[in-house]
Enzyme design. Structure first.
Site, PDB file in Angstrom:
ATOM      1  N   HIS A  72       0.854  -1.196   0.000  1.00  0.00           N
ATOM      2  CA  HIS A  72       0.000   0.000   0.000  1.00  0.00           C
ATOM      3  C   HIS A  72       0.887   1.242   0.000  1.00  0.00           C
ATOM      4  CE1 HIS A  72      -4.120  -1.602   1.586  1.00  0.00           C
ATOM      5  NE2 HIS A  72      -3.568  -2.442   0.727  1.00  0.00           N
ATOM      6  N   TYR A 200      -8.787   5.136   8.710  1.00  0.00           N
ATOM      7  CA  TYR A 200      -8.960   5.428  10.137  1.00  0.00           C
ATOM      8  C   TYR A 200      -9.989   6.550  10.266  1.00  0.00           C
ATOM      9  CZ  TYR A 200      -4.468   2.984  10.689  1.00  0.00           C
ATOM     10  OH  TYR A 200      -3.458   2.050  10.674  1.00  0.00           O
ATOM     11  N   LYS A 296       1.643  -0.918  15.127  1.00  0.00           N
ATOM     12  CA  LYS A 296       3.055  -1.027  15.507  1.00  0.00           C
ATOM     13  C   LYS A 296       3.401  -2.295  16.274  1.00  0.00           C
ATOM     14  CE  LYS A 296       4.380   2.623  13.560  1.00  0.00           C
ATOM     15  NZ  LYS A 296       4.994   2.340  12.261  1.00  0.00           N
ATOM     16  N   TYR A 383       4.408   6.180  10.448  1.00  0.00           N
ATOM     17  CA  TYR A 383       3.538   5.061  10.076  1.00  0.00           C
ATOM     18  C   TYR A 383       4.325   3.994   9.296  1.00  0.00           C
ATOM     19  CZ  TYR A 383      -0.747   2.571   8.884  1.00  0.00           C
ATOM     20  OH  TYR A 383      -1.725   1.604   8.784  1.00  0.00           O
TER      21      TYR A 383
HETATM   22  P1  FAS Z   1       2.747 -13.189  21.011  1.00  0.00           P
HETATM   23  O1  FAS Z   1       1.864 -12.914  22.207  1.00  0.00           O
HETATM   24  O2  FAS Z   1       2.165 -13.163  19.646  1.00  0.00           O
HETATM   25  O3  FAS Z   1       3.393 -14.652  21.172  1.00  0.00           O
HETATM   26  C1  FAS Z   1       3.860 -15.087  22.437  1.00  0.00           C
HETATM   27  C2  FAS Z   1       3.834 -16.613  22.437  1.00  0.00           C
HETATM   28  O4  FAS Z   1       4.387 -17.072  23.670  1.00  0.00           O
HETATM   29  C3  FAS Z   1       2.410 -17.155  22.352  1.00  0.00           C
HETATM   30  O5  FAS Z   1       2.320 -18.109  21.332  1.00  0.00           O
HETATM   31  C4  FAS Z   1       2.166 -17.750  23.740  1.00  0.00           C
HETATM   32  O6  FAS Z   1       1.342 -18.898  23.704  1.00  0.00           O
HETATM   33  C5  FAS Z   1       3.569 -18.107  24.186  1.00  0.00           C
HETATM   34  N1  FAS Z   1       3.741 -18.133  25.645  1.00  0.00           N
HETATM   35  C6  FAS Z   1       3.196 -17.295  26.561  1.00  0.00           C
HETATM   36  N2  FAS Z   1       3.586 -17.645  27.806  1.00  0.00           N
HETATM   37  C7  FAS Z   1       4.404 -18.746  27.661  1.00  0.00           C
HETATM   38  C8  FAS Z   1       5.114 -19.573  28.581  1.00  0.00           C
HETATM   39  N3  FAS Z   1       5.077 -19.330  29.885  1.00  0.00           N
HETATM   40  N4  FAS Z   1       5.841 -20.611  28.087  1.00  0.00           N
HETATM   41  C9  FAS Z   1       5.899 -20.843  26.738  1.00  0.00           C
HETATM   42  N5  FAS Z   1       5.246 -20.080  25.816  1.00  0.00           N
HETATM   43  C10 FAS Z   1       4.503 -19.055  26.287  1.00  0.00           C
HETATM   44  N6  FAS Z   1      -0.459  -5.659  16.359  1.00  0.00           N
HETATM   45  C11 FAS Z   1      -0.547  -4.914  15.228  1.00  0.00           C
HETATM   46  O7  FAS Z   1       0.480  -4.428  14.751  1.00  0.00           O
HETATM   47  N7  FAS Z   1      -1.768  -4.696  14.623  1.00  0.00           N
HETATM   48  C12 FAS Z   1      -2.927  -5.259  15.117  1.00  0.00           C
HETATM   49  O8  FAS Z   1      -3.999  -5.067  14.560  1.00  0.00           O
HETATM   50  C13 FAS Z   1      -2.876  -6.051  16.282  1.00  0.00           C
HETATM   51  N8  FAS Z   1      -3.999  -6.655  16.782  1.00  0.00           N
HETATM   52  C14 FAS Z   1      -3.910  -7.397  17.935  1.00  0.00           C
HETATM   53  C15 FAS Z   1      -5.040  -8.020  18.492  1.00  0.00           C
HETATM   54  C16 FAS Z   1      -4.941  -8.765  19.672  1.00  0.00           C
HETATM   55  C17 FAS Z   1      -6.192  -9.431  20.250  1.00  0.00           C
HETATM   56  C18 FAS Z   1      -3.707  -8.900  20.338  1.00  0.00           C
HETATM   57  C19 FAS Z   1      -3.595  -9.676  21.634  1.00  0.00           C
HETATM   58  C20 FAS Z   1      -2.577  -8.291  19.786  1.00  0.00           C
HETATM   59  C21 FAS Z   1      -2.672  -7.555  18.588  1.00  0.00           C
HETATM   60  N9  FAS Z   1      -1.547  -6.961  18.007  1.00  0.00           N
HETATM   61  C22 FAS Z   1      -1.604  -6.217  16.872  1.00  0.00           C
HETATM   62  C23 FAS Z   1      -0.264  -7.115  18.624  1.00  0.00           C
HETATM   63  C24 FAS Z   1       0.284  -8.484  18.237  1.00  0.00           C
HETATM   64  O9  FAS Z   1       0.234  -8.625  16.851  1.00  0.00           O
HETATM   65  C25 FAS Z   1       1.664  -8.590  18.826  1.00  0.00           C
HETATM   66  O10 FAS Z   1       2.421  -7.412  18.626  1.00  0.00           O
HETATM   67  C26 FAS Z   1       2.431  -9.769  18.303  1.00  0.00           C
HETATM   68  O11 FAS Z   1       1.641 -10.923  18.461  1.00  0.00           O
HETATM   69  C27 FAS Z   1       3.731  -9.847  19.074  1.00  0.00           C
HETATM   70  O12 FAS Z   1       4.288 -11.082  18.840  1.00  0.00           O
HETATM   71  P2  FAS Z   1       5.087 -11.860  20.021  1.00  0.00           P
HETATM   72  O13 FAS Z   1       6.013 -10.908  20.668  1.00  0.00           O
HETATM   73  O14 FAS Z   1       5.596 -13.094  19.384  1.00  0.00           O
HETATM   74  O15 FAS Z   1       3.979 -12.188  21.124  1.00  0.00           O
HETATM   75  C1  PHB Z   2      -5.592  -4.789  10.778  1.00  0.00           C
HETATM   76  O1  PHB Z   2      -5.710  -4.936   9.545  1.00  0.00           O
HETATM   77  O2  PHB Z   2      -5.849  -5.699  11.601  1.00  0.00           O
HETATM   78  C2  PHB Z   2      -5.098  -3.451  11.295  1.00  0.00           C
HETATM   79  C3  PHB Z   2      -4.733  -2.465  10.389  1.00  0.00           C
HETATM   80  C4  PHB Z   2      -4.262  -1.254  10.884  1.00  0.00           C
HETATM   81  C5  PHB Z   2      -4.187  -1.045  12.256  1.00  0.00           C
HETATM   82  C6  PHB Z   2      -4.569  -2.054  13.162  1.00  0.00           C
HETATM   83  C7  PHB Z   2      -5.034  -3.259  12.669  1.00  0.00           C
HETATM   84  O3  PHB Z   2      -3.732   0.139  12.738  1.00  0.00           O
END
Ligand code: FAS
Ligand code: PHB
Length: 388
Positions: A72, A200, A296, A383
């Site tokens: 994009h 947004y 982010k 961004y």
């Molecule tokens: P993660 O949380 O993805 O992965 C951590 C892993 O460690 C998991 O698989 C977990 O099961 C494991 N773990 C935890 N405790 C443990 C233990 N004691 N022993 C062994 N393993 C363990 N970011 C964006 O940029 N845009 C978004 O739209 C967005 N939407 C999101 C929506 C939700 C509901 C959530 C929760 C997050 C969102 N995020 C978004 C942020 C998300 O994408 C994180 O930044 C990303 O998953 C980070 O990755 P990890 O650091 O690998 O953490």
């Molecule tokens: C998404 O596509 O899930 C998305 C895109 C932009 C954002 C957050 C989430 O800022």
């Protein structure tokens, strides 16, 4: 068992770090608490900074992203049901890539398998030992059997609720947090996206976001009260509320359909300092959480992985002590993204105690963005992501 780097967490951070270190000749073991199916079932981020795109390519997992991802060149903002475009590429020379985190995780698992990487899922009771000594080790249970992994370093990639950050002494750890008084209700639907680019929208009823995963899979969000439950929202109620908050041409042209996923995510800003202690390094959500407004979260995780990969590659390449600078380098980039995500969240969302004056202040800031190339350039630089 013995390895050079024991990685806690098999999400994007842990898998990407394992993949990059393996390609650099550094041996790792990944311990994941959940099953692989559970991890692959998560619907989360959707937007990649170009630095993340290049890091995934360097890890050898860019092929499907380059085939199916959607670069994009701009984003759209809207206020009072009127939208305008910000040309990210014109201001920064960079794009962002729309490609779901779920796909990235699947690509990483496939790459780990192809290289014979060791990823142990359903690892229970992971405990970190002797992190402040020269020979740390990790214990865990699987299928009722206790195991021990001796290693040189431990990478805590286990997310916000993981064990790694909690293994640091309270006297060492300093935490900074802001919890926002609302959440995002997200819907995934097998419908053509209503917009070509991510939109947004600020509205007096609350924030809304139009995004996508591919030409037949849309991702939408609306701001809801903090205690809202996804099951309180029928698909019809969601579509009606979303359309109220968007410019009429987009709302009227929107193709709606059944939700294939519906969930509420809370919003918080959180940073833990330092991001290393002894031979433990914190990576990704284990160290920081940003409100998803600035897209982010995943990108910061990839940035941390990039810094730790390079530091460990140097350390094992003969530059003893190369890992000492990891936390400072990662935190400098984390705080920049933290400020941008907080600022963009404050501008785009309606706060419970917000007055008519506050709403006008937000609308005026967005109107100034529409008119000012300088203001758009500042937003665009943040961004697309600052350089590593
Ligand atoms: P993660 O949380 O993805 O992965 C951590 C892993 O460690 C998991 O698989 C977990 O099961 C494991 N773990 C935890 N405790 C443990 C233990 N004691 N022993 C062994 N393993 C363990 N970011 C964006 O940029 N845009 C978004 O739209 C967005 N939407 C999101 C929506 C939700 C509901 C959530 C929760 C997050 C969102 N995020 C978004 C942020 C998300 O994408 C994180 O930044 C990303 O998953 C980070 O990755 P990890 O650091 O690998 O953490
Ligand atoms: C998404 O596509 O899930 C998305 C895109 C932009 C954002 C957050 C989430 O800022």
């Amino acid at each position: 068992m013995r390895t050079q780097v024991c990685i806690i967490g098999g999400g994007p951070s842990g898998l990407l770090l394992s993949q990059l270190l393996h390609r650099s000749g550094v041996d790792t073991v990944v311990l994941e608490r959940q099953s692989r199916e559970y991890v692959l079932g998560r619907i989360r981020a959707g937007v990649l900074e170009w630095g993340s795109v290049e890091t995934l390519r360097a890890a050898g997992v860019g092929a499907r992203m380059d085939r199916d991802g959607d670069p994009h060149t701009g984003i759209e903002l809207a206020a009072r049901n009127r939208g305008f475009r910000i040309d990210l590429e014109a201001f920064t020379g960079k794009r962002v890539m729309v490609y779901g985190q779920t796909e990235i995780t699947a690509d990483l698992y496939a790459a780990r398998d192809a290289m014979g990487g060791v990823v142990i899922d359903r690892a229970e009771g992971v405990t970190l030992h002797d992190l402040d000594r020269d020979a740390p080790y990790v214990t865990y249970r699987r299928n009722g059997t206790e195991h021990r992994i001796d290693c040189d370093f431990v990478a805590g990639c286990d997310g916000f609720h993981g064990v790694s950050r909690k293994s640091m002494p309270a006297s060492v750890l300093k935490e900074y947090e802001r919890v926002y008084p609302f959440g995002w209700l997200g819907v995934l639907s097998e419908t053509p996206p209503a917009t070509k680019e991510i939109l947004y929208a600020n509205h007096e009823r609350g924030f809304a976001l139009c995004s996508m995963r591919n030409p037949s899979l849309s991702r939408y969000y609306i701001q809801v009260p903090l205690d809202e439950k996804a099951e309180n929202w029928s698909d019809e109620a969601f579509w009606d509320e979303l359309r109220r908050r968007l410019p009429p041409d987009i709302a009227d042209g929107m193709v709606t359909g059944p939700s294939v996923e519906k969930s509420v995510a809370p919003l918080r800003s959180f940073v833990a300092e330092p991001m290393q202690w002894g031979r433990l390094f914190l990576v990704g959500d284990a160290a920081h959480i940003v409100p998803p407004t600035g897209a982010k979260g995943l990108n910061l995780a990839v940035g941390d992985v990039h810094y730790l990969w390079k530091a460990l590659e140097a350390e094992y390449g003969g530059y003893a002590g190369a890992v000492r600078g990891y936390s400072d380098r990662a935190l400098a980039r984390v705080w920049n993204a933290m400020r941008f995500s907080w600022s963009f969240t404050m501008t785009m969302h309606r706060f419970p105690e917000q007055t008519g004056y506050d709403q006008r202040m937000q609308e005026t800031e967005i109107s100034y963005l529409e008119q000012s190339d300088s203001a758009q350039r500042v937003l665009a630089e943040q961004y697309v992501g600052l350089p590593y």
